[in-house]
Design an enzyme around this catalytic site. Structure first.
Site, PDB file in Angstrom:
ATOM      1  N   GLU A 263     -10.700   5.768  49.435  1.00 45.88           N
ATOM      2  CA  GLU A 263     -11.002   6.422  48.168  1.00 45.88           C
ATOM      3  C   GLU A 263     -12.493   6.749  48.190  1.00 45.88           C
ATOM      4  O   GLU A 263     -13.311   5.875  48.496  1.00 45.88           O
ATOM      5  CB  GLU A 263     -10.683   5.491  46.994  1.00 45.88           C
ATOM      6  CG  GLU A 263     -10.944   6.207  45.680  1.00 45.88           C
ATOM      7  CD  GLU A 263     -10.675   5.374  44.434  1.00 45.88           C
ATOM      8  OE1 GLU A 263     -10.279   4.204  44.561  1.00 45.88           O
ATOM      9  OE2 GLU A 263     -10.887   5.924  43.338  1.00 45.88           O
TER      10      GLU A 263
ATOM     11  N   ARG B 148      -6.935  -8.400  55.542  1.00 41.97           N
ATOM     12  CA  ARG B 148      -8.214  -7.709  55.442  1.00 41.97           C
ATOM     13  C   ARG B 148      -9.295  -8.558  56.101  1.00 41.97           C
ATOM     14  O   ARG B 148      -9.145  -9.768  56.269  1.00 41.97           O
ATOM     15  CB  ARG B 148      -8.546  -7.398  53.992  1.00 41.97           C
ATOM     16  CG  ARG B 148      -8.763  -8.628  53.127  1.00 41.97           C
ATOM     17  CD  ARG B 148      -8.882  -8.274  51.651  1.00 41.97           C
ATOM     18  NE  ARG B 148     -10.109  -7.577  51.359  1.00 41.97           N
ATOM     19  CZ  ARG B 148     -10.166  -6.325  50.892  1.00 41.97           C
ATOM     20  NH1 ARG B 148      -9.070  -5.647  50.674  1.00 41.97           N
ATOM     21  NH2 ARG B 148     -11.322  -5.762  50.638  1.00 41.97           N
TER      22      ARG B 148
ATOM     23  N   LYS C 219     -16.128  -2.450  47.668  1.00 45.99           N
ATOM     24  CA  LYS C 219     -16.987  -1.363  47.200  1.00 45.99           C
ATOM     25  C   LYS C 219     -17.460  -1.597  45.767  1.00 45.99           C
ATOM     26  O   LYS C 219     -18.575  -1.243  45.413  1.00 45.99           O
ATOM     27  CB  LYS C 219     -16.231  -0.036  47.302  1.00 45.99           C
ATOM     28  CG  LYS C 219     -16.178   0.482  48.730  1.00 45.99           C
ATOM     29  CD  LYS C 219     -15.473   1.812  48.802  1.00 45.99           C
ATOM     30  CE  LYS C 219     -13.992   1.622  48.614  1.00 45.99           C
ATOM     31  NZ  LYS C 219     -13.233   2.873  48.774  1.00 45.99           N
TER      32      LYS C 219
HETATM   33  P1  ATP Z   1     -12.765  -2.061  48.534  1.00 51.07           P
HETATM   34  O1  ATP Z   1     -12.106  -3.328  48.104  1.00 51.07           O
HETATM   35  O2  ATP Z   1     -13.959  -2.272  49.386  1.00 51.07           O
HETATM   36  O3  ATP Z   1     -13.014  -1.093  47.440  1.00 51.07           O
HETATM   37  P2  ATP Z   1     -10.487  -0.593  49.099  1.00 51.07           P
HETATM   38  O4  ATP Z   1      -9.260  -1.068  49.760  1.00 51.07           O
HETATM   39  O5  ATP Z   1     -10.343  -0.448  47.652  1.00 51.07           O
HETATM   40  O6  ATP Z   1     -11.705  -1.445  49.518  1.00 51.07           O
HETATM   41  P3  ATP Z   1     -10.176   1.998  50.150  1.00 51.07           P
HETATM   42  O7  ATP Z   1     -11.115   3.125  50.160  1.00 51.07           O
HETATM   43  O8  ATP Z   1      -8.930   2.131  49.370  1.00 51.07           O
HETATM   44  O9  ATP Z   1     -10.992   0.765  49.667  1.00 51.07           O
HETATM   45  O10 ATP Z   1      -9.839   1.536  51.624  1.00 51.07           O
HETATM   46  C1  ATP Z   1      -9.389   2.392  52.608  1.00 51.07           C
HETATM   47  C2  ATP Z   1      -8.612   1.620  53.623  1.00 51.07           C
HETATM   48  O11 ATP Z   1      -9.402   0.577  54.181  1.00 51.07           O
HETATM   49  C3  ATP Z   1      -7.398   0.955  52.987  1.00 51.07           C
HETATM   50  O12 ATP Z   1      -6.289   1.184  53.810  1.00 51.07           O
HETATM   51  C4  ATP Z   1      -7.764  -0.486  52.919  1.00 51.07           C
HETATM   52  O13 ATP Z   1      -6.646  -1.302  53.021  1.00 51.07           O
HETATM   53  C5  ATP Z   1      -8.717  -0.651  54.113  1.00 51.07           C
HETATM   54  N1  ATP Z   1      -9.649  -1.742  53.874  1.00 51.07           N
HETATM   55  C6  ATP Z   1     -10.468  -1.896  52.819  1.00 51.07           C
HETATM   56  N2  ATP Z   1     -11.149  -3.056  52.902  1.00 51.07           N
HETATM   57  C7  ATP Z   1     -10.752  -3.654  54.051  1.00 51.07           C
HETATM   58  C8  ATP Z   1     -11.078  -4.896  54.702  1.00 51.07           C
HETATM   59  N3  ATP Z   1     -11.959  -5.745  54.187  1.00 51.07           N
HETATM   60  N4  ATP Z   1     -10.450  -5.170  55.877  1.00 51.07           N
HETATM   61  C9  ATP Z   1      -9.579  -4.320  56.405  1.00 51.07           C
HETATM   62  N5  ATP Z   1      -9.228  -3.148  55.847  1.00 51.07           N
HETATM   63  C10 ATP Z   1      -9.792  -2.808  54.682  1.00 51.07           C
END
Ligand code: ATP
Ligand code: MG
Length: 565
Positions: A37, A263, A273
């Protein structure tokens, strides 16, 4: 593209994919996607997902799409889209023509919603957000049906059309899936599919005032793009039934398989984020790319190489259970990479003046130094040596404790590549008593660093020639948080409470060997005995040298591993 340094480590997702290929599922195709996102910069956790998705696709002659999951207009922007693309490229991956935006599917998603309404699988609910929450029930209590759940298809179609047309205020209505208010999975209790938001979107502007929810958008975007394996983190396990429900009810041609993995959590930092944006915007650090941040742009500015991050992601592997990875492992990866390729140079961070009494004042000579003992191909360079030098303040003790083998009054040490010197006299500041200057004598017979009579010294110091050295600024970093898991609510309700007040030390009077004049931003070096450093990408210029310490030389991870063995 160089995505795999070595044979890939086996993991359960790779096994699933290989089984699917053998069974000729999806005609043997592998199509994955990385779906960020655009509401922040990418962090090292995202790197794990990027390496996994792009890596698996590349290994199996498949493709990996970069898709922006941009359905929440309030926090998304083009700045984030640009930074995410730059970071994925920098990591070494390429999506070719396969760049997509969920916002490009808004019309299709709307038509799918109409289809769900027509089939009696979705309805417009007019309860308030508060009421919807109340009606949802709890883990131990079933939910209750909304009184609007029995609206006719025609009424639902009419209301949904008017929601789109902008006739209602935000929150007046939502579109919900009609599933089961008694489901043990709370996400299946008639989840919201669309909400009204009178907020312009960074790409679609004011075209839409209803926006699809993540769970509804994600599965359909995957399906539209012909994704075969939709990899996501464990917290989406409970969302999988909804993912499948939407695609099953709409009978889409393509129904990707969602697979969840753990994760990445990294000690002494936060990977979210939502939290990182607070650090960047509230001024706790110098923006998203502050070298202390676990963002890819921060790590890049810190001096990390893409190779070291990919190796790290390969090392941590892919598992089904959440765990905490030691920051020392990330540091180990970059040390290992830079050890092979960073040229060695001499730099003195806290200079102490040394005058070689028996070295002629007008003389200077060039001394040969090895560029990288790990790689003879990197050759040698010549360093100027003269009567007045700088050594590290820490390398002298007027009253040396036991086991301190460096310079002290009357003691002889080696200056790296140059000569043995012996300290003969100490000059102190009259007021503070601080040592400000040392007088030494050198032994001309020890040129190159060895004594012909075979006598040994116990320490080798780095040094620069005072007249030739150039002044530089050096930034030393420590971990950003004092807690191993700053996000742990048991420790403190506010993760920022454990920010390390001493995470940055700026030294402005450092001296580096003259060959570093004009070093390009981003170039990386080993400062002998001190660590790996890189020229800052932002603040360095032709006439201002600024170095960031990537990592010190001490390898705590190697020690941890030794202990475990
Ligand atoms: P955040 O919690 O940092 O906002 P998010 O999952 O909301 O992370 P996205 O932009 O939706 O952020 O993430 C894009 C992709 O990266 C998703 O498929 C998510 O599952 C993966 N991702 C995010 N954080 C991690 C992590 N700590 N380890 C592995 N994959 C991750
Ligand atoms: Mg997310």
């Amino acid at each position: 593209m160089n995505t795999t340094e070595s044979t890939p480590t086996p993991n359960f997702i790779r096994s699933i994919i290989e089984g699917d290929i053998q069974a000729n599922k999806n005609d043997g195709r592998v199509v994955t996607r990385f779906p960020p996102e655009p509401n922040g910069y990418l962090h090292i956790g995202h790197a794990k997902s990027i390496c996994l998705n792009f890596g698996l696709a590349a290994e199996h002659n498949g493709r990996c799409n970069l898709r922006f999951d941009d359905t929440d207009p309030s926090k998304e922007s083009m700045e984030y889209v640009d930074s995410i693309q730059a970071d994925v490229r920098w990591l070494g991956f390429s999506w070719g023509d396969n760049l997509f935006f969920a916002s490009d599917y808004f019309e299709k998603l709307y038509q799918y919603a109409v289809e769900l309404i027509r089939a009696g699988n979705a309805y417009v609910d007019s309860l308030s957000a508060e009421e919807i929450r109340e009606f949802r029930g709890t883990l131990t209590e079933p939910g209750r049906n909304s009184p609007y759940r029995t609206r006719s298809v025609d009424e639902n179609l009419d209301l949904f059309g008017r929601m789109r047309a902008g006739e209602f205020k935000g929150g007046a209505h939502v579109l919900r899936a009609k599933i089961d208010m008694a489901s043990p999975n709370l996400l299946m209790r008639d989840p919201t599919l669309y909400r009204i938001r009178h907020t312009p979107h960074y790409r679609t502007g004011n075209t839409w005032c209803i926006y699809p929810m993540y769970d509804y958008t994600h599965c359909l975007s995957d399906s539209i793009e012909g994704i075969t394996h939709s990899l996501c983190t464990l917290e989406f396990e409970n969302n999988r039934p909804l993912y499948d429900w939407v695609l099953d009810e709409l009978k889409t041609d393509c129904h990707p398989q969602q697979i969840e993995f753990a994760r990445l959590n990294l000690s002494y930092t936060v990977l979210s984020k939502r939290k990182l944006v607070q650090l960047a915007e509230e001024g706790h650090v110098d923006g998203w790319d502050d070298p202390r941040m676990p963002t890819l742009s921060g790590l890049r500015r810190r001096g990390y190489t893409p190779e070291s991050i990919r190796n790290f992601c390969d090392r941590i592997g892919v598992a089904k259970r959440d765990s905490m990875v030691d920051m020392a492992l990330l540091e180990h990866s970059v040390r290992e990479d830079l050890n092979k390729r960073a040229p060695r140079v001499m730099a003195v961070l806290k200079p102490l003046k040394v005058v070689i009494e028996n070295y002629p004042e007008d003389r200077e000579e060039m001394i040969e130094a090895v560029n990288n003992p790990e790689d003879a191909g990197m050759g040698t360079r010549m360093l100027p040596f003269s009567r007045v030098l700088y050594i590290e303040q820490e390398d002298f003790r007027e009253d040396p404790p036991k086991k301190y083998f460096r310079l002290a009054p009357g003691r002889e040490v080696r200056l790296r590549y140059a000569y043995f010197i012996t300290c003969t006299r100490v000059v102190k500041d009259e007021k503070t008593g601080q040592v400000v200057e040392l007088y030494c004598i050198y032994d001309p017979a020890t040129k190159g660093g060895d004594a012909p009579d075979g006598r040994k010294v116990k320490a080798t110091l780095h040094w620069v020639s005072a007249a030739h050295a150039i002044t530089a600024e050096v930034r030393l970093y420590d971990r950003l948080f004092l807690n191993e898991n700053p996000a742990d609510k048991k420790e403190s309700p506010d993760f920022k409470a454990s920010l390390n007040p001493n995470s940055l030390e700026v030294l402005t009077d450092c001296r580096v060997e003259p060959g570093l004049a004009g070093a390009a931003p981003g170039s990386r070096y080993q400062f002998e005995r001190l660590g790996y450093f890189c020229v800052d990408l932002k603040d360095a210029s032709d006439n201002r040298l600024v170095f960031n310490r990537t990592v010190s030389l001490r390898d705590t991870w190697a020690r941890i591993e030794k202990k475990q063995a």
